[in-house]
Design an enzyme around this catalytic site. Structure first.
Site, PDB file in Angstrom:
ATOM      1  N   HIS A 264       0.880  -1.067  -0.023  1.00  0.00           N
ATOM      2  CA  HIS A 264       0.178   0.022   0.377  1.00  0.00           C
ATOM      3  C   HIS A 264       0.928   1.288  -0.154  1.00  0.00           C
ATOM      4  CE1 HIS A 264      -3.664   2.294   1.397  1.00  0.00           C
ATOM      5  NE2 HIS A 264      -2.501   2.818   1.893  1.00  0.00           N
ATOM      6  N   GLU A 265       1.602   1.511   0.592  1.00  0.00           N
ATOM      7  CA  GLU A 265       2.662   2.702   0.860  1.00  0.00           C
ATOM      8  C   GLU A 265       4.035   2.646  -0.685  1.00  0.00           C
ATOM      9  OE1 GLU A 265       2.260   4.176   3.442  1.00  0.00           O
ATOM     10  OE2 GLU A 265       0.822   3.401   4.914  1.00  0.00           O
ATOM     11  N   HIS A 268       1.733   4.454  -2.956  1.00  0.00           N
ATOM     12  CA  HIS A 268       2.285   5.875  -2.741  1.00  0.00           C
ATOM     13  C   HIS A 268       3.639   6.708  -2.465  1.00  0.00           C
ATOM     14  CE1 HIS A 268      -1.366   6.861  -0.745  1.00  0.00           C
ATOM     15  NE2 HIS A 268      -1.563   6.036   0.446  1.00  0.00           N
ATOM     16  N   GLU A 294      -4.619   7.838  -2.540  1.00  0.00           N
ATOM     17  CA  GLU A 294      -4.939   6.786  -1.974  1.00  0.00           C
ATOM     18  C   GLU A 294      -5.031   6.207  -3.235  1.00  0.00           C
ATOM     19  OE1 GLU A 294      -4.689   5.151   0.706  1.00  0.00           O
ATOM     20  OE2 GLU A 294      -4.031   8.261   1.718  1.00  0.00           O
TER      21      GLU A 294
END
Length: 503
Positions: A264-265, A268, A294
């Site tokens: 997930h990160e 980003h 996001e």
């Protein structure tokens, strides 16, 4: 471009450098800073935020903006940059410097207080510090709203997602609220119809989990010369330009939360690393808002890294990472995929599955609107939070640690951020649908653990555009349709109800 515009570029380059310093100090505060340094760090950050505000609101800036806008020359990117400069200036001049510094100091101290309050499940211990943050946030929202012609809550939304208004969100969230309960029930029914799943049993070595995370980051395209992975209480992506810092948190009994947190990160981080170098120090070169941000984390983690094609590549890597035999029960691709898409209403937002996740956002959206408006006294937040979770997920929250204290956002003053998570999920689904249609090589490559075609598509259609056009224009151009809930709801039905083999 005229000399006034060029002078503005120099001023905004100074502001960008200050922002990088603030980002690195903020990362250190969450990851490395000893607790005894909290008060001094809060002063440091307040001073830097104040200096940034001072440069942005200096009288010469208004004159330069007027001169540059009157000349109205330059490239499309320069004109978009000038628009972004004006927006930042308008928002900054609405706020007195002492309010900016007070807010920066209050949020730093509140974040530190939140750590202990969360650990001890003690909302009352956080209440004084959080009251100060909320009062200052209301003052900022009111002043900014008056300057920009917005309601206080819209002013907060706009700070995270330029151009987004509650009127845009309400129809989308109303549809989610209406359709998700039946979809969740259908997903749970489809899941229950399958034979019992076998789950790998820990403990799972933390060094092995960390090594796996680093391998997956690089596989996804993360440049290890321009970033790093660490541990924090709440996973996040921060840092500075060309120095992207991301964090996760580990559990010995389950490797999946940390692994998916890293993915997930990394989404980003890849967005930050893909922004155009030519505009690195200018407003137009920054990300296009938190919904887009996001969407980039969720298109990686949810749309592709939890997909069946990727799991077929991932399964043997996991067995190798944890020293498990190829025939070990629960470690085959099908079993692992069932774990990655398991639906189970839970208390913790960051660990929620795709189907129930929006309920967490709907609850926080309703609560923070009431907090900002004053309709909900802050002291009543725990009870109100628990009521909303019960109404939306059918769960009885056992304590504040698993309730209103689980997120750092409100202690950090990030009121207006939460809607971006659900909007990002919709954007991610819509982008995935368009990407796989326009570039058929993406899914076959994902099944080989190769993110190159996907990353190239995102670089072209999202990352490289930065803030040169609004979010809705980026979505329209990339997908051929405005941002809507259709692709997201269709994705959930395909993966969780129909159980399609490549979903």
């Amino acid at each position: 471009m005229n000399t006034a515009y060029l002078a503005l570029e120099r001023h905004f380059a100074r502001i960008a450098s200050l922002q990088d310093a603030i980002g690195l100090l903020g990362w250190d505060k969450e990851v490395m800073m000893p607790s005894g340094a909290a008060e001094r760090r809060s002063e440091n950050l307040a001073m830097l935020e104040g200096l940034r505000h001072e440069i942005l609101t200096a009288p010469i800036m208004a004159d330069l903006l007027d001169q540059a806008e009157t000349a109205a020359s330059g490239t499309d990117w320069q004109r978009a940059n000038l628009t972004a400069m004006r927006r930042q200036h308008t928002r900054a001049t609405a706020l007195p410097q002492d309010l900016v510094e007070a807010h920066a100091q209050a949020t730093t101290l509140c974040e530190i207080a939140w750590r202990d309050a969360r650990q001890n499940s003690d909302f009352k211990a956080l209440l004084p510090a959080l009251t100060e943050v909320l009062n200052l946030t209301r003052a900022i929202a009111t002043a900014t709203g008056e300057a920009c012609g917005l309601s206080p809550y819209d002013a907060l939304l706009d700070s995270f997602d330029p151009g987004t208004r509650q009127a845009d969100i309400d129809p989308l969230f109303t549809r989610l609220r209406a359709e998700l309960p039946a979809l969740t029930a259908a997903a749970l029914e489809a899941q229950a119809s399958l034979p019992p799943a076998v789950t790998p049993q820990g403990p799972f070595s933390l060094p092995r989990q960390e090594a796996l995370g680093r391998e997956l980051m690089q596989r996804m395209g993360f440049d290890t010369t321009r970033g790093r992975l660490d541990v924090s209480l709440h996973p996040f992506c921060g840092g500075a330009t060309h120095d992207v810092r991301l964090t996760t948190r580990y559990r010995e009994d389950d490797f999946i939360p940390a692994m998916m947190g890293v993915m997930h990160e990394t989404g980003h981080a890849l967005y930050e690393m893909g922004l155009p170098d030519a505009w690195i120090s200018q407003p137009v070169g920054q990300s296009g808002g938190m919904t887009l941000h996001e969407s980039q984390s969720l298109i990686m983690e949810m749309q592709f890294c939890r997909s069946a094609p990727f799991t077929r590549w991932l399964a043997p890597r996991l067995r190798e990472a944890f020293g498990v035999a190829d025939t070990a029960a629960g470690w085959d691709a099908q079993s692992l995929h069932r774990q990655l898409i398991h639906v189970a209403p839970g208390f913790i937002r960051v660990d929620a599955d795709e189907v129930t996740y929006p309920a967490h956002i709907l609850a926080r959206f309703e609560l923070e609107k009431a907090l900002v408006s004053g309709d909900l006294p802050l002291a009543d937040l725990p009870a109100a939070f628990n009521e909303r979770i019960h109404a939306l997920l059918g769960l009885r929250v056992p304590d504040d640690r698993q309730g209103c204290l689980q997120d750092i956002h409100w202690p950090a003053g990030l009121f207006g951020y939460f809607p971006c998570y659900a909007l990002g999920a919709m954007t991610a689904a819509q982008l995935r649908q368009a990407a796989c249609t326009q570039e058929p090589a993406i899914l076959p490559a994902i099944e080989q653990g190769d993110f190159t075609p996907l990353l190239e598509w995102l670089r072209t259609h999202v990352h490289s555009r930065a803030s040169s056009v609004p979010l809705r224009q980026i979505v329209q151009d990339a997908t051929g349709a405005p941002l809507e809930a259709d692709a997201y709801l269709a994705h959930l039905r395909t993966r969780y109800v129909d159980r399609a083999p490549n979903a």
